[in-house]
Design a protein around this motif. Structure first.
Motif, PDB file in Angstrom:
ATOM      1  N   MET A   1     -11.581  11.021 -22.754  1.00 63.37           N
ATOM      2  CA  MET A   1     -10.430  10.850 -21.861  1.00 63.37           C
ATOM      3  C   MET A   1      -9.170  11.357 -22.550  1.00 63.37           C
ATOM      4  SD  MET A   1      -8.911   7.364 -20.122  1.00 63.37           S
ATOM      5  CE  MET A   1      -8.438   6.661 -21.696  1.00 63.37           C
ATOM      6  N   GLN A   2      -8.446  12.207 -21.849  1.00 66.57           N
ATOM      7  CA  GLN A   2      -7.202  12.730 -22.394  1.00 66.57           C
ATOM      8  C   GLN A   2      -6.049  11.848 -21.952  1.00 66.57           C
ATOM      9  OE1 GLN A   2      -6.349  16.748 -21.295  1.00 66.57           O
ATOM     10  NE2 GLN A   2      -4.610  16.946 -22.665  1.00 66.57           N
ATOM     11  N   ILE A   3      -5.259  11.385 -22.915  1.00 68.64           N
ATOM     12  CA  ILE A   3      -4.108  10.541 -22.608  1.00 68.64           C
ATOM     13  C   ILE A   3      -2.845  11.384 -22.661  1.00 68.64           C
ATOM     14  CG2 ILE A   3      -2.763   8.533 -23.321  1.00 68.64           C
ATOM     15  CD1 ILE A   3      -5.313   7.361 -24.482  1.00 68.64           C
ATOM     16  N   HIS A   4      -2.065  11.323 -21.588  1.00 70.94           N
ATOM     17  CA  HIS A   4      -0.853  12.134 -21.493  1.00 70.94           C
ATOM     18  C   HIS A   4       0.371  11.285 -21.819  1.00 70.94           C
ATOM     19  CE1 HIS A   4      -3.000  15.461 -19.515  1.00 70.94           C
ATOM     20  NE2 HIS A   4      -3.678  14.507 -18.894  1.00 70.94           N
ATOM     21  N   SER A   5       1.438  11.958 -22.190  1.00 71.54           N
ATOM     22  CA  SER A   5       2.704  11.269 -22.388  1.00 71.54           C
ATOM     23  C   SER A   5       3.183  10.686 -21.058  1.00 71.54           C
ATOM     24  CB  SER A   5       3.758  12.237 -22.943  1.00 71.54           C
ATOM     25  OG  SER A   5       3.364  12.729 -24.200  1.00 71.54           O
ATOM     26  N   MET A   6       3.921   9.596 -21.137  1.00 71.25           N
ATOM     27  CA  MET A   6       4.426   8.926 -19.944  1.00 71.25           C
ATOM     28  C   MET A   6       5.336   9.847 -19.152  1.00 71.25           C
ATOM     29  SD  MET A   6       4.382   5.926 -18.442  1.00 71.25           S
ATOM     30  CE  MET A   6       5.101   5.551 -16.850  1.00 71.25           C
ATOM     31  N   ARG A   7       5.119   9.878 -17.837  1.00 75.28           N
ATOM     32  CA  ARG A   7       6.012  10.652 -16.970  1.00 75.28           C
ATOM     33  C   ARG A   7       7.420  10.059 -16.990  1.00 75.28           C
ATOM     34  NH1 ARG A   7       3.344   9.622 -11.576  1.00 75.28           N
ATOM     35  NH2 ARG A   7       2.311   8.008 -12.792  1.00 75.28           N
ATOM     36  N   PRO A   8       8.447  10.868 -16.710  1.00 77.15           N
ATOM     37  CA  PRO A   8       9.791  10.306 -16.544  1.00 77.15           C
ATOM     38  C   PRO A   8       9.759   9.205 -15.491  1.00 77.15           C
ATOM     39  CG  PRO A   8       9.885  12.703 -16.582  1.00 77.15           C
ATOM     40  CD  PRO A   8       8.433  12.335 -16.521  1.00 77.15           C
ATOM     41  N   THR A   9      10.485   8.137 -15.759  1.00 77.27           N
ATOM     42  CA  THR A   9      10.454   6.957 -14.902  1.00 77.27           C
ATOM     43  C   THR A   9      11.761   6.802 -14.132  1.00 77.27           C
ATOM     44  OG1 THR A   9       8.898   5.790 -16.348  1.00 77.27           O
ATOM     45  CG2 THR A   9      10.285   4.428 -14.920  1.00 77.27           C
ATOM     46  N   VAL A  10      11.638   6.403 -12.871  1.00 76.58           N
ATOM     47  CA  VAL A  10      12.791   5.984 -12.069  1.00 76.58           C
ATOM     48  C   VAL A  10      12.692   4.474 -11.906  1.00 76.58           C
ATOM     49  CG1 VAL A  10      14.035   6.180  -9.885  1.00 76.58           C
ATOM     50  CG2 VAL A  10      12.801   8.165 -10.796  1.00 76.58           C
ATOM     51  N   LEU A  11      13.725   3.762 -12.328  1.00 70.98           N
ATOM     52  CA  LEU A  11      13.784   2.318 -12.123  1.00 70.98           C
ATOM     53  C   LEU A  11      14.501   2.050 -10.812  1.00 70.98           C
ATOM     54  CD1 LEU A  11      13.526  -0.649 -12.848  1.00 70.98           C
ATOM     55  CD2 LEU A  11      15.525  -0.401 -14.352  1.00 70.98           C
ATOM     56  N   CYS A  12      13.792   1.430  -9.872  1.00 74.36           N
ATOM     57  CA  CYS A  12      14.324   1.167  -8.532  1.00 74.36           C
ATOM     58  C   CYS A  12      14.697  -0.298  -8.381  1.00 74.36           C
ATOM     59  CB  CYS A  12      13.288   1.504  -7.464  1.00 74.36           C
ATOM     60  SG  CYS A  12      12.694   3.182  -7.536  1.00 74.36           S
ATOM     61  N   PHE A  13      15.810  -0.535  -7.744  1.00 77.77           N
ATOM     62  CA  PHE A  13      16.225  -1.874  -7.346  1.00 77.77           C
ATOM     63  C   PHE A  13      16.113  -1.924  -5.828  1.00 77.77           C
ATOM     64  CE2 PHE A  13      18.033  -1.109 -11.415  1.00 77.77           C
ATOM     65  CZ  PHE A  13      18.145  -2.343 -12.048  1.00 77.77           C
ATOM     66  N   SER A  14      15.109  -2.642  -5.319  1.00 73.98           N
ATOM     67  CA  SER A  14      14.897  -2.637  -3.874  1.00 73.98           C
ATOM     68  C   SER A  14      14.073  -3.845  -3.458  1.00 73.98           C
ATOM     69  CB  SER A  14      14.199  -1.344  -3.435  1.00 73.98           C
ATOM     70  OG  SER A  14      13.039  -1.101  -4.209  1.00 73.98           O
ATOM     71  N   GLY A  15      14.068  -4.097  -2.147  1.00 66.67           N
ATOM     72  CA  GLY A  15      13.388  -5.257  -1.602  1.00 66.67           C
ATOM     73  C   GLY A  15      11.987  -4.932  -1.117  1.00 66.67           C
ATOM     74  N   LEU A  16      11.177  -5.972  -0.986  1.00 65.97           N
ATOM     75  CA  LEU A  16       9.816  -5.809  -0.495  1.00 65.97           C
ATOM     76  C   LEU A  16       9.808  -5.797   1.031  1.00 65.97           C
ATOM     77  CD1 LEU A  16       6.724  -5.780  -0.869  1.00 65.97           C
ATOM     78  CD2 LEU A  16       6.816  -8.291  -0.796  1.00 65.97           C
ATOM     79  N   ASP A  17       9.298  -4.733   1.603  1.00 70.31           N
ATOM     80  CA  ASP A  17       9.080  -4.625   3.042  1.00 70.31           C
ATOM     81  C   ASP A  17       7.579  -4.772   3.278  1.00 70.31           C
ATOM     82  OD1 ASP A  17       8.626  -3.858   5.666  1.00 70.31           O
ATOM     83  OD2 ASP A  17       9.432  -1.829   5.437  1.00 70.31           O
ATOM     84  N   PRO A  18       7.128  -5.881   3.876  1.00 73.94           N
ATOM     85  CA  PRO A  18       5.691  -6.089   4.051  1.00 73.94           C
ATOM     86  C   PRO A  18       4.989  -4.984   4.843  1.00 73.94           C
ATOM     87  CG  PRO A  18       6.873  -8.140   4.439  1.00 73.94           C
ATOM     88  CD  PRO A  18       7.904  -7.064   4.339  1.00 73.94           C
ATOM     89  N   SER A  19       5.732  -4.282   5.715  1.00 74.48           N
ATOM     90  CA  SER A  19       5.094  -3.226   6.510  1.00 74.48           C
ATOM     91  C   SER A  19       4.819  -1.975   5.693  1.00 74.48           C
ATOM     92  CB  SER A  19       5.980  -2.864   7.710  1.00 74.48           C
ATOM     93  OG  SER A  19       7.053  -2.020   7.322  1.00 74.48           O
ATOM     94  N   GLY A  20       5.468  -1.850   4.538  1.00 77.56           N
ATOM     95  CA  GLY A  20       5.275  -0.666   3.701  1.00 77.56           C
ATOM     96  C   GLY A  20       6.050   0.552   4.154  1.00 77.56           C
ATOM     97  N   GLY A  21       6.853   0.409   5.205  1.00 76.89           N
ATOM     98  CA  GLY A  21       7.595   1.566   5.690  1.00 76.89           C
ATOM     99  C   GLY A  21       8.821   1.891   4.873  1.00 76.89           C
ATOM    100  N   ALA A  22       9.475   0.852   4.371  1.00 75.98           N
ATOM    101  CA  ALA A  22      10.713   1.026   3.617  1.00 75.98           C
ATOM    102  C   ALA A  22      10.613   0.233   2.316  1.00 75.98           C
ATOM    103  CB  ALA A  22      11.903   0.557   4.464  1.00 75.98           C
ATOM    104  N   GLY A  23      11.737   0.097   1.619  1.00 73.37           N
ATOM    105  CA  GLY A  23      11.792  -0.745   0.440  1.00 73.37           C
ATOM    106  C   GLY A  23      10.923  -0.270  -0.708  1.00 73.37           C
TER     107      GLY A  23
END
Length: 266
Positions: A1-23
């Motif tokens: 198994m080849q292990i890659h360096s971590m991708r650039p990360t975006v830290l998001c501040f957002s709410g949980l939308d149970p429908s999965g459409g937003a948030g």
């Protein structure tokens, strides 16, 4: 198994939308589509469907800050994105992360100043949130309000005057989207920097209303900034991507008036 360096990360501040459409889910899927990795500090739990907001409970601001610090100390955060913050205290907690240096100076930050869901349900007290967002505007590389939000934030009815007003109050760049103002014709976008138009685009209008389109666009832009794009290139790439996601959107109901959910895996 080849292990890659971590991708650039975006830290998001957002709410949980149970429908999965937003948030949170919209953030994760959109940022993944951009090539970056999404990490999330959850601001609130909401009770909502793809069509309506029934209520929400905000996360305590200390818990929100603790979530964010755990990520910032662990992952290669290359961009920040915020959507629904829920409370003034949560906005102040995010501002403190910038002020204290917990978020590295120069980290691109996309501010999507969510006040009301597309369905019309409030996601916090709009009047108090409007004033509090002033603390975040100077840190944002890009602010992406919809037409309702930009008017509330600026007090101006004219969209161009509104964008200039936010520039004067510290917003480095403001993306103006006209999609909520007109029901026909193409959607015009204007990017204002230093009270001048720096970029314009015309996006074909698609039939129907969409749940989560605004947060999806903002998150994809943040992802492209994390991947190293300049601001205008990130916006252009994200406009192309969101158009495809909306073109292939899912219809959750047979009701022709029902909001569609963007297909962010196209």
């Amino acid at each position: 198994m080849q292990i890659h360096s971590m991708r650039p990360t975006v830290l998001c501040f957002s709410g949980l939308d149970p429908s999965g459409g937003a948030g949170i889910q919209a953030d994760i899927e959109s940022i993944g589509a951009s090539g970056a990795h999404a990490a999330v500090a959850c601001t609130a739990l909401t009770v909502q469907s793809s069509q309506k907001v029934f209520g929400f409970e905000a996360v305590d601001s200390a818990l929100l800050a603790a979530q964010a610090k755990a990520v910032l100390e662990d992952l290669p955060v290359r961009a920040i994105k915020s959507g629904m913050m829920g409370t003034v205290d949560n906005i102040h907690a995010l501002a403190h992360l910038f002020e204290s240096g917990a978020i590295a100076t120069g980290t691109p930050y996309v501010l999507d100043p969510v006040l009301v869901a597309n369905t019309g349900g409030a996601l916090g007290d709009p009047k108090t949130l409007v004033k509090a967002f002033d603390k975040l505007l100077p840190y944002a590389a890009l602010t992406t309000p919809n037409t309702h939000e930009i008017r509330a934030l600026s007090g101006c009815q004219d969209l161009h005057d509104a964008a200039k007003s936010l520039n004067r109050r510290g917003a480095k760049a403001v993306l103006v989207k006209t999609s909520h103002d007109f029901q026909s014709g193409d959607i015009e976008q204007f990017l204002y920097i230093d009270e001048q138009i720096a970029h314009t685009s015309v996006v074909p209008r698609l039939a129907g209303e969409f749940h989560g389109s605004g947060c999806s666009l903002a998150s994809h832009i943040a992802g492209r900034l994390a991947m190293g794009d300049d601001l205008i290139s990130a916006i252009i790439a994200s406009d192309t991507w969101i158009h495809q996601a909306l073109t292939h959107a899912d219809r959750p109901h047979s009701d022709p008036e029902a909001q569609l959910i963007p297909n962010r895996f196209i």
